[in-house]
Design an enzyme around this catalytic site. Structure first.
Site, PDB file in Angstrom:
ATOM      1  N   TYR A  92       8.735 -22.802   5.416  1.00  0.00           N
ATOM      2  CA  TYR A  92       9.928 -21.949   5.502  1.00  0.00           C
ATOM      3  C   TYR A  92       9.631 -20.496   5.825  1.00  0.00           C
ATOM      4  O   TYR A  92      10.520 -19.658   5.784  1.00  0.00           O
ATOM      5  CB  TYR A  92      10.710 -22.033   4.168  1.00  0.00           C
ATOM      6  CG  TYR A  92      11.131 -23.447   3.912  1.00  0.00           C
ATOM      7  CD1 TYR A  92      12.162 -24.022   4.639  1.00  0.00           C
ATOM      8  CD2 TYR A  92      10.440 -24.240   3.005  1.00  0.00           C
ATOM      9  CE1 TYR A  92      12.516 -25.346   4.457  1.00  0.00           C
ATOM     10  CE2 TYR A  92      10.787 -25.566   2.817  1.00  0.00           C
ATOM     11  CZ  TYR A  92      11.825 -26.110   3.552  1.00  0.00           C
ATOM     12  OH  TYR A  92      12.163 -27.416   3.376  1.00  0.00           O
ATOM     13  N   ASP A 131       8.524 -18.923   8.739  1.00  0.00           N
ATOM     14  CA  ASP A 131       9.038 -18.350   9.999  1.00  0.00           C
ATOM     15  C   ASP A 131      10.534 -18.075   9.885  1.00  0.00           C
ATOM     16  O   ASP A 131      11.000 -16.974  10.152  1.00  0.00           O
ATOM     17  CB  ASP A 131       8.788 -19.328  11.158  1.00  0.00           C
ATOM     18  CG  ASP A 131       7.320 -19.674  11.299  1.00  0.00           C
ATOM     19  OD1 ASP A 131       6.521 -18.745  11.480  1.00  0.00           O
ATOM     20  OD2 ASP A 131       6.982 -20.863  11.201  1.00  0.00           O
ATOM     21  N   GLN A 167      17.613 -17.449  -0.707  1.00  0.00           N
ATOM     22  CA  GLN A 167      16.604 -16.413  -0.940  1.00  0.00           C
ATOM     23  C   GLN A 167      16.970 -15.471  -2.088  1.00  0.00           C
ATOM     24  O   GLN A 167      16.101 -15.031  -2.834  1.00  0.00           O
ATOM     25  CB  GLN A 167      16.368 -15.613   0.344  1.00  0.00           C
ATOM     26  CG  GLN A 167      15.644 -16.415   1.412  1.00  0.00           C
ATOM     27  CD  GLN A 167      15.442 -15.632   2.695  1.00  0.00           C
ATOM     28  OE1 GLN A 167      16.306 -14.849   3.090  1.00  0.00           O
ATOM     29  NE2 GLN A 167      14.327 -15.846   3.364  1.00  0.00           N
ATOM     30  N   GLU A 224       3.926 -16.059   3.248  1.00  0.00           N
ATOM     31  CA  GLU A 224       4.155 -14.670   3.607  1.00  0.00           C
ATOM     32  C   GLU A 224       5.332 -14.058   2.842  1.00  0.00           C
ATOM     33  O   GLU A 224       5.188 -13.133   2.053  1.00  0.00           O
ATOM     34  CB  GLU A 224       4.418 -14.600   5.113  1.00  0.00           C
ATOM     35  CG  GLU A 224       4.624 -13.232   5.626  1.00  0.00           C
ATOM     36  CD  GLU A 224       4.546 -13.167   7.151  1.00  0.00           C
ATOM     37  OE1 GLU A 224       5.252 -12.353   7.716  1.00  0.00           O
ATOM     38  OE2 GLU A 224       3.783 -13.940   7.774  1.00  0.00           O
TER      39      GLU A 224
HETATM   40  O1  TRH Z   1       7.109 -21.759   3.323  1.00  0.00           O
HETATM   41  P1  TRH Z   1       5.891 -20.965   3.476  1.00  0.00           P
HETATM   42  O2  TRH Z   1       4.644 -21.617   3.110  1.00  0.00           O
HETATM   43  O3  TRH Z   1       5.789 -20.410   4.935  1.00  0.00           O
HETATM   44  C1  TRH Z   1       4.619 -20.410   5.713  1.00  0.00           C
HETATM   45  C2  TRH Z   1       4.009 -19.033   5.773  1.00  0.00           C
HETATM   46  O4  TRH Z   1       4.935 -18.038   6.107  1.00  0.00           O
HETATM   47  C3  TRH Z   1       2.887 -19.020   6.754  1.00  0.00           C
HETATM   48  O5  TRH Z   1       2.378 -17.701   6.872  1.00  0.00           O
HETATM   49  C4  TRH Z   1       3.361 -19.542   8.089  1.00  0.00           C
HETATM   50  O6  TRH Z   1       2.332 -19.568   8.966  1.00  0.00           O
HETATM   51  C5  TRH Z   1       3.917 -20.934   7.897  1.00  0.00           C
HETATM   52  O7  TRH Z   1       4.992 -20.888   6.982  1.00  0.00           O
HETATM   53  C6  TRH Z   1       4.411 -21.526   9.204  1.00  0.00           C
HETATM   54  O8  TRH Z   1       5.990 -19.639   2.549  1.00  0.00           O
HETATM   55  P2  TRH Z   1       6.863 -18.305   2.666  1.00  0.00           P
HETATM   56  O9  TRH Z   1       6.392 -17.477   3.807  1.00  0.00           O
HETATM   57  O10 TRH Z   1       6.828 -17.685   1.358  1.00  0.00           O
HETATM   58  O11 TRH Z   1       8.340 -18.798   2.994  1.00  0.00           O
HETATM   59  C7  TRH Z   1       9.143 -19.423   2.048  1.00  0.00           C
HETATM   60  C8  TRH Z   1      10.569 -18.945   2.176  1.00  0.00           C
HETATM   61  O12 TRH Z   1      11.415 -19.746   1.350  1.00  0.00           O
HETATM   62  C9  TRH Z   1      10.766 -17.512   1.695  1.00  0.00           C
HETATM   63  O13 TRH Z   1      11.715 -16.867   2.518  1.00  0.00           O
HETATM   64  C10 TRH Z   1      11.334 -17.675   0.293  1.00  0.00           C
HETATM   65  C11 TRH Z   1      12.166 -18.897   0.493  1.00  0.00           C
HETATM   66  N1  TRH Z   1      12.535 -19.668  -0.715  1.00  0.00           N
HETATM   67  C12 TRH Z   1      13.867 -19.797  -1.016  1.00  0.00           C
HETATM   68  O14 TRH Z   1      14.719 -19.218  -0.339  1.00  0.00           O
HETATM   69  N2  TRH Z   1      14.214 -20.558  -2.098  1.00  0.00           N
HETATM   70  C13 TRH Z   1      13.294 -21.180  -2.889  1.00  0.00           C
HETATM   71  O15 TRH Z   1      13.678 -21.868  -3.866  1.00  0.00           O
HETATM   72  C14 TRH Z   1      11.926 -21.010  -2.557  1.00  0.00           C
HETATM   73  C15 TRH Z   1      10.871 -21.660  -3.424  1.00  0.00           C
HETATM   74  C16 TRH Z   1      11.557 -20.256  -1.466  1.00  0.00           C
END
Ligand code: TRH
Length: 385
Positions: free
Chosen positions: A15, A17, A252, A270
């Site tokens: 999630y 990107d 979020q 990220e």
């Molecule tokens: O999901 P991710 O592991 O995303 C990854 C990284 O960004 C990585 O760098 C990239 O290369 C890859 O994707 C393709 O972790 P990240 O970046 O923290 O994104 C999660 C998103 O989900 C963030 O915007 C927070 C959101 N989120 C919610 O909205 N609700 C929730 O309950 C949770 C747990 C997260």
């Protein structure tokens, strides 16, 4: 009407990107009154972050942003004044041609991944001319110093946080009053070889640990550790001092509340990493795994940046736990690292509380982007009157 911003996002996996693209889009729309179009190739992933979105709709309004399905073949549209290609997702050729036909051409930015590595500040803002078309793309690097593009944060974040009622939140989550000495932990993680030993340490420890786990990739590993066939939101299990609760994946803003309510947040990738920093609570970061251990450099760079002003005890305890959690070769075992972390928990908490003041010096990504676009457009008008 010509929009101010077109943001293009191809969802690779997870999630991150879409999380960054969506947070940026709604911040620009809300705070700058900008007309923002967000082009997403996977609206189902977007729907996880914005549950009222309809993945079948080609165009829809969400929180002041026009969210569009990015489909192939591309249907012609008039490009915006500023175009963001999130994480090198490669714009459709007909759209590039339409950009090249405009005078002045839109400001074209490749929004890169966040990293605390030193090279980021040297590469931030560098131009890259298109090989055929009269267009120049600029690389925009988020980062942790004023020389970079900064980090995402909303103007109303402090007000939202001040209005947060942790007791009411805990009641809604069915958590009730805290036990004496209880540690509340959120766990947002990829599969992780260190997880079973950490769960063992929590279960056999002296302090009650309540671990809240948003639904996601880590559940099969948790189920295996518990010896149950599967887990879903609503599940709760107790093993000695450890209570495990699986909670729904939320939008979020609700995820921020989880981070505010916990004493320690395990985050990944990220965007959740940055949110945990703003939350001013202790955190453990799991870098997105890359081949050849390339993510270990990113981990060490963030540790160096995050711990620059920390005491030696805090530095050792935090870096010890982060390194074990990321499987860095030679890191100590996680039970020992957890013990070290717990010993210095209060000092680590004070460090986490102070950190957002340093983080804020990097500047706000949405504001820096807008300033870059305005100054670039202005310079083009002067050079092309
Ligand atoms: O999901 P991710 O592991 O995303 C990854 C990284 O960004 C990585 O760098 C990239 O290369 C890859 O994707 C393709 O972790 P990240 O970046 O923290 O994104 C999660 C998103 O989900 C963030 O915007 C927070 C959101 N989120 C919610 O909205 N609700 C929730 O309950 C949770 C747990 C997260």
């Amino acid at each position: 009407m010509r929009p101010d911003w077109d943001i293009f996002c191809a969802v690779i996996d997870n999630y991150g990107d879409i999380g960054v693209a969506w947070r940026l889009a709604r911040t620009l729309a809300r705070e700058q009154g900008a007309a923002v179009r967000l082009w997403v190739d996977d609206l189902r992933a977007f729907q996880r972050l914005w549950p009222t979105a309809d993945p079948e709709q080609p165009v829809q309004q969400c929180a002041g942003v026009t969210v569009c399905a990015w489909r192939t073949p591309w249907a012609d549209v008039n490009p915006a004044r500023a175009v963001i290609e999130a994480f090198g997702c490669a714009l459709p050729e007909p759209y590039l041609a339409a950009m090249a036909a405009q005078t002045p051409a839109p400001v074209w930015l490749n929004l890169e991944y966040l990293s605390a590595e030193d090279w980021v500040s040297h590469h931030h803002g560098l131009p890259s001319p298109h090989p055929r078309l009269p267009l120049t793309k600029h690389f925009f690097f988020p980062g942790f110093t004023p020389e970079t593009g900064g980090v995402l944060i909303e103007a109303d974040y402090a007000a939202r946080r001040a209005a947060f009622d942790e007791t009411a939140w805990a009641g809604e989550m069915g958590l009730g009053a805290r036990q004496q000495n209880e540690l509340r932990v959120s766990l947002f993680a990829y599969e992780n070889a260190a997880l079973p030993a950490l769960l063992d340490a929590w279960a056999s420890g002296d302090r009650p640990v309540t671990c809240l786990v948003p639904e996601g990739r880590v559940l099969p590993q948790l189920a295996a550790w518990l010896g149950v066939s599967g887990l879903a939101a609503g599940a709760g299990h107790r093993r000695d001092a450890l209570t495990l609760r699986v909670i729904p994946f939320t939008d979020q803003d609700c995820y921020d509340q989880l981070l505010w309510a916990c004493d320690l947040n395990f985050v990944r990738g990220e965007d959740s990493c940055v949110r945990a920093q703003w939350a001013a609570r202790p955190m453990v970061w799991q870098a997105y795994p890359q081949t050849g251990g390339a993510h270990w450099d990113k981990l060490e760079a963030l540790l160096a940046c995050y711990l620059l002003a920390a005491t030696p005890d805090v530095t050792e305890a935090v870096s010890g736990l982060w390194r074990c959690w990321n499987g860095i070769p030679g890191a100590s075992n996680i039970a020992r690292a957890w013990g070290g972390w717990l010993t210095h928990h209060e000092a680590i908490t004070r460090h986490a509380q102070a950190w957002p003041r340093t983080l804020a010096r990097a500047g706000r990504l949405s504001v820096k982007l807008a300033e870059f676009v305005e100054s670039t457009l202005k310079s083009r008008v002067f050079s092309n009157p």
